[in-house]
Design an enzyme around this catalytic site. Structure first.
Site, PDB file in Angstrom:
ATOM      1  N   PRO A  86      14.649 -25.573  12.836  1.00  0.00           N
ATOM      2  CG  PRO A  86      14.852 -25.201  10.538  1.00  0.00           C
ATOM      3  CD  PRO A  86      15.097 -26.209  11.590  1.00  0.00           C
ATOM      4  CD  GLU A 113      13.846 -30.517   2.157  1.00  0.00           C
ATOM      5  OE1 GLU A 113      14.959 -30.299   1.647  1.00  0.00           O
ATOM      6  OE2 GLU A 113      12.954 -29.658   2.234  1.00  0.00           O
ATOM      7  NE  ARG A 150      29.651 -16.512  28.065  1.00  0.00           N
ATOM      8  CZ  ARG A 150      28.937 -15.593  28.733  1.00  0.00           C
ATOM      9  NH1 ARG A 150      27.657 -15.792  28.972  1.00  0.00           N
ATOM     10  NH2 ARG A 150      29.510 -14.491  29.163  1.00  0.00           N
ATOM     11  CG  ASP A 164      26.902 -12.362  30.199  1.00  0.00           C
ATOM     12  OD1 ASP A 164      28.014 -11.826  30.149  1.00  0.00           O
ATOM     13  OD2 ASP A 164      26.717 -13.585  30.355  1.00  0.00           O
TER      14      ASP A 164
HETATM   15  N1  ADE Z   1      18.746 -26.410  11.755  1.00  0.00           N
HETATM   16  C1  ADE Z   1      18.678 -25.666  10.637  1.00  0.00           C
HETATM   17  N2  ADE Z   1      18.379 -24.396  10.908  1.00  0.00           N
HETATM   18  C2  ADE Z   1      18.253 -24.313  12.266  1.00  0.00           C
HETATM   19  C3  ADE Z   1      17.928 -23.260  13.169  1.00  0.00           C
HETATM   20  N3  ADE Z   1      17.675 -22.022  12.753  1.00  0.00           N
HETATM   21  N4  ADE Z   1      17.888 -23.559  14.496  1.00  0.00           N
HETATM   22  C4  ADE Z   1      18.120 -24.811  14.919  1.00  0.00           C
HETATM   23  N5  ADE Z   1      18.417 -25.843  14.118  1.00  0.00           N
HETATM   24  C5  ADE Z   1      18.478 -25.602  12.807  1.00  0.00           C
END
Ligand code: ADE
Length: 223
Positions: A86, A113, A150, A164
């Site tokens: 994230p 975590e 794709r 697209d």
């Molecule tokens: N792992 C957990 N959340 C994620 C996200 N938003 N993007 C990529 N990997 C992740």
């Protein structure tokens, strides 16, 4: 193109690899996708892959050794390593195009975590699919794999991704589509799509693309 996905949960990919366009691309040998359990690379006698964080805190942290050894066993001069996290750079269609031109991707799915920060020493791209936190990188890895595959020539009809949403040439959302019947519950297909005048149809679609982008994603127009 070859995509190696490193995960602790290989069975999550069963459905993804056995249906629809991804399955067809694999069957036609346009892409090779390997799901690799990095637990198999653990040097721990109990095949442990995670441990408690130094400094204290909640949850378990993925250890560097199993992932490091898995990546090293797969990596060649032609490989790029993607870490799904994230806190990575936000994924978009431009990145999908760029990745689709590479020969070999190694994709690391984190879980729990987080992972030992030293994993980043072998990573080329840290990627997030959006500003929310999932339980692991498995779904993000399917999302980026799907969007990349794709775009590989021969996977979907030639040129069909030129319309697209987010096409880097226009950066607009896709225009609205209709199919049979001509009328459903009083809702009619726009007349312009029925008249066979290609120039008018093209103008209508361009206008609708622009309207939809202005309404739903004005940020795309600013770019
Ligand atoms: N792992 C957990 N959340 C994620 C996200 N938003 N993007 C990529 N990997 C992740």
């Amino acid at each position: 193109m070859k995509i190696d996905i490193l995960t602790l949960f290989p069975s999550m990919f069963d459905g993804f690899l056995s249906c629809s366009i991804i399955k067809r691309a694999i069957d036609k040998k346009l892409v090779e996708i390997n799901i690799i359990n990095f637990r198999d690379y653990s040097k721990d006698p109990h095949h442990k892959v995670d441990d408690t964080p130094y400094g204290g805190g909640n949850g378990m942290v993925l250890m560097v050794q199993p992932i490091y050894d898995a990546v090293m066993s797969l990596k060649t001069d032609d490989s790029k390593v993607i870490l799904l996290t994230p806190d990575g750079e936000k994924y978009n269609q431009k990145k999908a195009y760029d990745f689709s031109k590479l020969n070999h991707l190694i994709v690391i799915c984190g879980h729990y975590e987080g992972f030992d920060e030293r994993i980043r020493s072998i990573v080329d791209f840290s990627i997030s699919i959006g500003d929310y936190v999932l339980t692991g990188g498995e779904i993000p890895s399917m999302i980026i794999t799907d969007s990349i595959v794709r775009l590989i020539p021969g996977v979907i009809e030639e040129g069909s991704h030129l319309n697209d949403s987010f096409n880097p040439n226009t950066n607009l959302l896709d225009y609205p589509n209709y199919t049979k019947p001509r009328e459903f519950n009083g809702m009619k297909v726009p007349e312009v799509l029925l008249n066979g005048n290609h120039k008018e149809i093209e103008e209508y679609r361009k206008k609708e693309s622009l309207n939809k982008t202005m309404q739903n994603r004005p940020d795309l127009l600013e770019k």
